[in-house]
Design a protein around this motif. Sequence first.
Motif, PDB file in Angstrom:
ATOM      1  N   THR A  26      51.063 -45.426  13.745  1.00  0.00           N
ATOM      2  CA  THR A  26      51.115 -44.449  14.836  1.00  0.00           C
ATOM      3  C   THR A  26      51.431 -45.127  16.163  1.00  0.00           C
ATOM      4  O   THR A  26      52.079 -44.540  17.035  1.00  0.00           O
ATOM      5  CB  THR A  26      49.777 -43.700  14.929  1.00  0.00           C
ATOM      6  N   GLY A  92      44.247 -40.543  32.899  1.00  0.00           N
ATOM      7  CA  GLY A  92      44.772 -40.810  31.566  1.00  0.00           C
ATOM      8  C   GLY A  92      46.278 -40.732  31.470  1.00  0.00           C
ATOM      9  O   GLY A  92      46.950 -40.030  32.232  1.00  0.00           O
ATOM     10  N   ARG A  94      48.190 -39.545  29.025  1.00  0.00           N
ATOM     11  CA  ARG A  94      48.765 -38.311  28.475  1.00  0.00           C
ATOM     12  C   ARG A  94      49.087 -37.306  29.575  1.00  0.00           C
ATOM     13  O   ARG A  94      50.210 -36.780  29.656  1.00  0.00           O
ATOM     14  CB  ARG A  94      47.797 -37.696  27.465  1.00  0.00           C
ATOM     15  N   TRP A 145      47.347 -49.232  22.787  1.00  0.00           N
ATOM     16  CA  TRP A 145      47.743 -49.050  21.399  1.00  0.00           C
ATOM     17  C   TRP A 145      48.158 -50.329  20.672  1.00  0.00           C
ATOM     18  O   TRP A 145      48.334 -50.293  19.443  1.00  0.00           O
ATOM     19  CB  TRP A 145      48.888 -48.043  21.311  1.00  0.00           C
ATOM     20  N   TRP A 201      52.886 -34.240  25.502  1.00  0.00           N
ATOM     21  CA  TRP A 201      51.572 -33.597  25.597  1.00  0.00           C
ATOM     22  C   TRP A 201      51.048 -33.185  24.218  1.00  0.00           C
ATOM     23  O   TRP A 201      49.851 -33.224  23.957  1.00  0.00           O
ATOM     24  CB  TRP A 201      51.642 -32.390  26.519  1.00  0.00           C
ATOM     25  N   TYR A 203      51.714 -34.689  21.342  1.00  0.00           N
ATOM     26  CA  TYR A 203      51.510 -35.802  20.417  1.00  0.00           C
ATOM     27  C   TYR A 203      50.519 -36.848  20.899  1.00  0.00           C
ATOM     28  O   TYR A 203      49.686 -37.332  20.129  1.00  0.00           O
ATOM     29  CB  TYR A 203      52.847 -36.492  20.127  1.00  0.00           C
ATOM     30  N   TYR A 204      50.574 -37.217  22.166  1.00  0.00           N
ATOM     31  CA  TYR A 204      49.830 -38.405  22.602  1.00  0.00           C
ATOM     32  C   TYR A 204      48.320 -38.157  22.689  1.00  0.00           C
ATOM     33  O   TYR A 204      47.870 -37.152  23.229  1.00  0.00           O
ATOM     34  CB  TYR A 204      50.324 -38.892  23.963  1.00  0.00           C
ATOM     35  N   ARG A 205      47.563 -39.112  22.157  1.00  0.00           N
ATOM     36  CA  ARG A 205      46.119 -39.194  22.324  1.00  0.00           C
ATOM     37  C   ARG A 205      45.754 -40.677  22.397  1.00  0.00           C
ATOM     38  O   ARG A 205      46.546 -41.545  22.049  1.00  0.00           O
ATOM     39  CB  ARG A 205      45.368 -38.558  21.130  1.00  0.00           C
ATOM     40  N   SER A 206      44.551 -40.997  22.832  1.00  0.00           N
ATOM     41  CA  SER A 206      44.075 -42.373  22.749  1.00  0.00           C
ATOM     42  C   SER A 206      43.921 -42.737  21.277  1.00  0.00           C
ATOM     43  O   SER A 206      43.785 -41.841  20.425  1.00  0.00           O
ATOM     44  CB  SER A 206      42.749 -42.532  23.487  1.00  0.00           C
ATOM     45  N   ARG A 209      41.155 -41.094  19.213  1.00  0.00           N
ATOM     46  CA  ARG A 209      41.194 -39.637  19.080  1.00  0.00           C
ATOM     47  C   ARG A 209      42.443 -39.141  18.368  1.00  0.00           C
ATOM     48  O   ARG A 209      42.609 -37.946  18.171  1.00  0.00           O
ATOM     49  CB  ARG A 209      41.105 -38.983  20.463  1.00  0.00           C
ATOM     50  N   HIS A 210      43.333 -40.061  17.997  1.00  0.00           N
ATOM     51  CA  HIS A 210      44.593 -39.637  17.385  1.00  0.00           C
ATOM     52  C   HIS A 210      44.414 -39.468  15.877  1.00  0.00           C
ATOM     53  O   HIS A 210      43.969 -40.397  15.191  1.00  0.00           O
ATOM     54  CB  HIS A 210      45.682 -40.665  17.662  1.00  0.00           C
ATOM     55  N   GLU A 232      40.099 -44.863  28.917  1.00  0.00           N
ATOM     56  CA  GLU A 232      40.891 -43.841  29.594  1.00  0.00           C
ATOM     57  C   GLU A 232      39.943 -43.087  30.502  1.00  0.00           C
ATOM     58  O   GLU A 232      39.225 -42.198  30.086  1.00  0.00           O
ATOM     59  CB  GLU A 232      41.521 -42.885  28.575  1.00  0.00           C
TER      60      GLU A 232
END
Length: 443
Positions: A26, A92, A94, A145, A201, A203-206, A209-210, A232
């Motif tokens: 990811t 953050g 995102r 990431w 918006w 797709y992205y997470r930390s 949390r992804h 974050e």
Amino acid sequence: MVEQQSGTQPSPVRGARETASRPSRTRWAVAAFCFGGLAINYVDRAAVSVALPFMTDDFHLTKTEQGLILSAFSWTYAVMQLPAGWLIDKFGTRLVYGACVLWWSFFTGLTALASSFAALLGMRLGLGIGESGAYPSSAKAVSAWFPASERARATAFYDSGARIGSALSVPIITAIIGAFGWRAAFVTMALLGVVWAIGWWAYYRSPERHPGANAAELAHINQGRDTGPVPEGPSGGRIRDLFRHRVVWGMIAGFSCLNFVVTFFLTWLPSYLVDERDFDLLKLGFFGMVPGLMAVAGSWAGGLVGDSLLARGWSLTRTRKTCLVSGMLLSSAVAGAVLASSAVLALVLLSVSYAAIAFAMVSVWCLPADVAPADQVGSLGGTQNFAANIASALSPIVIGALAEATGSFVVPLLLTGVIAILGAVSFGLLIRRVEPIAPSPSA
């Protein structure tokens, strides 16, 4: 009874466990989003540069006025770096990255409505505000990431989006201009930016949390980190405390020189090829993208070389400084274009210079994650980009004024080559060690 051969049919349970133990990828999808964002960023940024030779008939701009238009983006881009970095650390990646893309897409679209020098200047100022968050956001996302062992390749990947955007801006914008006129180019790019922001918006997470990041990937991302995941949220440090460290001043001085050089390729290169080397629209659209494509190769080389040297046991300091100094020295080839007897040789030298500057750029954007406390990566990225873009703002003005005063690009390109050498000296002498600095005390 037929005997089952050992090892030929792995059990479903074993296969599932092996799959679960492998890190998901990811993080590379996140890097791909950053790649796309910066590609759009640079097409939008360079659109005026490509269109300007063909907009002049509508606006009747002098070389000095063209220089002001080309530099206006960098004024607000530089001023907004510090608040952009702070906003990224506070709210953050995102939220801020997506909002930035929507903002600059809005002003890209409005450029199609410009009917005067003042209106065009205003659109470029607005564009700079939005685009200020792109690089610090990408640096923050990669810091969150990717482990240090993959950071150069990830940075090279997203930075190559900027180089590809810069290269593709020439054929894309010239093709749209040829078919529909220069105003249509800005509308098209604005719509593309809106599509990207919606996707980001969604797709992205930390990493924690992804849903696409498994436990193995989280462990891979956090290897070697003493502090755990990159936070974050609000930063506990103060931006001004970053200036107490010599390495920050070395980053600022060297990056400022680098940005002066790279801004020539983003602003004046199309005009140089048209005015000095007699390129028409067709030649500009085809050959004008060659330096940008070479820069993509330079960016990838910067990532591969950086991670390879670390894997071979080189220290972080030796690795980063080797890439920075060698890239800046080789980028001084831009000055050699003035001595070239043919357009082909000039294009080769310009391509070498742009590739070298992209090679060094990878290490420049690794430095914030290498050096800053985890909750100040965006702030340090914005800080170095703020200072560097003051040089970026001056570059097209200085080059344009000198070109108008002397009647050619000889003096501007010689000056650009000297500044590239000064950048190598700055990175080599001002940066002693590349290592994490102590976190700033809370305000």
